[in-house]
Scaffold this motif. Structure first.
Motif, mmCIF file in Angstrom:
data_model
loop_
_atom_site.group_PDB
_atom_site.id
_atom_site.type_symbol
_atom_site.label_atom_id
_atom_site.label_comp_id
_atom_site.label_asym_id
_atom_site.label_seq_id
_atom_site.Cartn_x
_atom_site.Cartn_y
_atom_site.Cartn_z
ATOM 1 N N ALA A 123 0.837 -1.208 0.000
ATOM 2 C CA ALA A 123 0.000 0.000 0.000
ATOM 3 C C ALA A 123 0.864 1.247 0.000
ATOM 4 C CB ALA A 123 -0.906 -0.001 1.229
ATOM 5 N N GLY A 124 0.400 2.261 -0.704
ATOM 6 C CA GLY A 124 1.068 3.551 -0.675
ATOM 7 C C GLY A 124 2.219 3.715 -1.644
ATOM 8 N N GLY A 173 -0.963 6.422 -4.575
ATOM 9 C CA GLY A 173 -2.275 6.521 -3.949
ATOM 10 C C GLY A 173 -2.160 6.919 -2.491
ATOM 11 N N ARG A 174 -2.820 6.200 -1.663
ATOM 12 C CA ARG A 174 -2.803 6.492 -0.228
ATOM 13 C C ARG A 174 -1.424 6.224 0.368
ATOM 14 N NH1 ARG A 174 -8.381 3.577 1.672
ATOM 15 N NH2 ARG A 174 -9.756 4.999 0.584
ATOM 16 N N SER A 204 1.250 4.854 3.039
ATOM 17 C CA SER A 204 1.213 3.620 3.823
ATOM 18 C C SER A 204 1.716 3.816 5.244
ATOM 19 C CB SER A 204 2.018 2.526 3.121
ATOM 20 O OG SER A 204 3.369 2.916 3.000
ATOM 21 N N TYR A 223 1.340 6.488 8.611
ATOM 22 C CA TYR A 223 0.641 7.623 9.218
ATOM 23 C C TYR A 223 1.151 7.811 10.641
ATOM 24 C CZ TYR A 223 -2.768 7.057 5.446
ATOM 25 O OH TYR A 223 -3.369 6.950 4.220
ATOM 26 N N GLU A 281 -7.845 13.036 11.597
ATOM 27 C CA GLU A 281 -6.892 12.875 10.503
ATOM 28 C C GLU A 281 -6.651 14.256 9.916
ATOM 29 O OE1 GLU A 281 -8.659 10.028 7.863
ATOM 30 O OE2 GLU A 281 -8.756 8.507 9.444
ATOM 31 N N VAL A 339 -4.295 16.414 7.060
ATOM 32 C CA VAL A 339 -3.600 16.173 5.797
ATOM 33 C C VAL A 339 -2.628 17.314 5.516
ATOM 34 C CG1 VAL A 339 -3.932 15.908 3.312
ATOM 35 C CG2 VAL A 339 -5.580 14.915 4.909
ATOM 36 N N ASN A 347 0.507 15.003 0.251
ATOM 37 C CA ASN A 347 -0.055 13.674 0.027
ATOM 38 C C ASN A 347 0.143 12.762 1.235
ATOM 39 O OD1 ASN A 347 2.647 13.181 -0.119
ATOM 40 N ND2 ASN A 347 2.591 12.038 -2.030
#
Length: 137
Positions: A2-3, A7-8, A10, A12, A50, A52, A55
């Motif tokens: 992921a990530g 995209g998102r 991975s 956080y 969350e 931001v 990205n």
């Protein structure tokens, strides 16, 4: 993984604050984060938020909620987070204008980055810089 496809993210970073509402205010006003979501309990404590920046994102909440993460973090102190921003000087000016404690003013580094460092209202260290390592799979 992921990530890795643009995209998102991975990873956080996740932080707990005694006064999460005040932390959200500082992180958005002084450090330019945007609120993606904020969930509060009946007692008004932030259960999960969350924020931001570019990205990437951080997750945060209130200490003392009794959740599993809160219990696991009991006794922990401060953390450090690095955030990539395009215009360090403008970002720094915004932080100063909102009363952030600056630990290092914008400084050109030997490795080509321009960085500054600040402390948030509960002692966490936030480094902002232009260095953005390329992640390859």
């Amino acid at each position: 993984m992921a990530g890795t496809d643009g995209g998102r993210p991975s990873i956080y970073p996740t932080l707990l604050y005694t006064d999460a509402k005040a932390a959200i205010k500082q992180l958005t006003e002084a450090f330019g984060f945007s609120e993606a979501s904020v969930y509060e309990g009946e007692d008004g404590k932030v259960l999960h938020a969350e924020l931001v920046q570019g990205n990437g994102a951080v997750m945060l909440g209130s200490r003392g909620t009794g959740g599993r993460f809160d219990e696991a973090m009991k006794g922990s102190t401060h953390t450090g987070v690095y955030v990539v921003v395009d215009d360090i000087d403008a970002h720094h000016q915004q932080a100063v204008a909102h009363g952030a404690e600056i630990l290092m003013p914008p400084t050109d580094q030997d490795y080509g980055s321009r960085d500054y460092m600040a402390r948030d209202i509960e002692g966490n260290i936030w480094s902002f810089g232009t260095y953005a390592p390329e992640i390859t799979a």
